[in-house]
Design an enzyme around this catalytic site. Sequence first.
Site, PDB file in Angstrom:
ATOM      1  N   CYS A 112       0.584  19.990  -0.603  1.00 50.48           N
ATOM      2  CA  CYS A 112      -0.369  19.173  -1.384  1.00 50.48           C
ATOM      3  C   CYS A 112      -0.631  19.810  -2.742  1.00 50.48           C
ATOM      4  O   CYS A 112      -0.781  19.107  -3.753  1.00 50.48           O
ATOM      5  CB  CYS A 112      -1.696  19.046  -0.646  1.00 50.48           C
ATOM      6  N   ASP A 152      -3.853  -7.290 -10.952  1.00 52.99           N
ATOM      7  CA  ASP A 152      -4.487  -8.368 -10.169  1.00 52.99           C
ATOM      8  C   ASP A 152      -5.115  -7.821  -8.884  1.00 52.99           C
ATOM      9  O   ASP A 152      -5.569  -8.589  -8.044  1.00 52.99           O
ATOM     10  CB  ASP A 152      -3.458  -9.460  -9.836  1.00 52.99           C
TER      11      ASP A 152
END
Length: 217
Positions: A44, A134
């Site tokens: 990570c 959108d």
Amino acid sequence: MPNLGDVFPNFEADTTIGPIKFHDFLGDSWGILFSHPADYTPVCTTELGEVAKLLPEFANRNVKVIAVSCDDVESHKGWIGDIKAYKKLEAFEYPIISDPRRELAIQLGMLDPVDKDKAGMPVTARAVFIVGPDKKLKLSLLYPATTGRNFVEIIRVIDSLQLTAYKKVATPANWTQGEKCMVLPSVSKEDAEKLPGYEATAVPSGKNYMRLADQPK
Ligand code: BEZ
């Protein structure tokens, strides 16, 4: 997990830049949400550092970036210091969502079936969600905790998503910016032949579907 084309959940979360509502955070931009098993873990750390380095590439494409890891904000803030030091970063300029109770991980279907934390709680897998202006899901990827992602590939994918959202083309295997694109099967032969750089390859079936044209501007 949301399906492609679904309106992405407008979740509320606490982050390293304060509380957010996801759709407000995105505004009119595209967005990428990517998840991590836990803070202070090596893979990570490389991933978050890599994204911090690539931030101008995301900004050039009007993409806002946000990460999530199943620890709290205080832990994230300490970890960011390590990420900056490890990757030699001046700044770390995107938020990390706090999800210590795995609420978001459960809502978005991101829990890793194998990896657990020290308390035996399942961790978040490495999910990637790309959301359009959108607010609909355009792409999702799910990697196990043990496989770090290729963020150069994710930028390539954003280029394809943005191109194909606005132009009647599809991008072939390994396509990168500026290369020829496939003409969509829905485009007539007459219209296809007018496209700049049009070329068709004959195939044994006799069906005229292997059609390329220059990348539209
Ligand atoms: C890592 O980020 O290094 C990692 C986290 C959980 C399981 C395996 C690797």
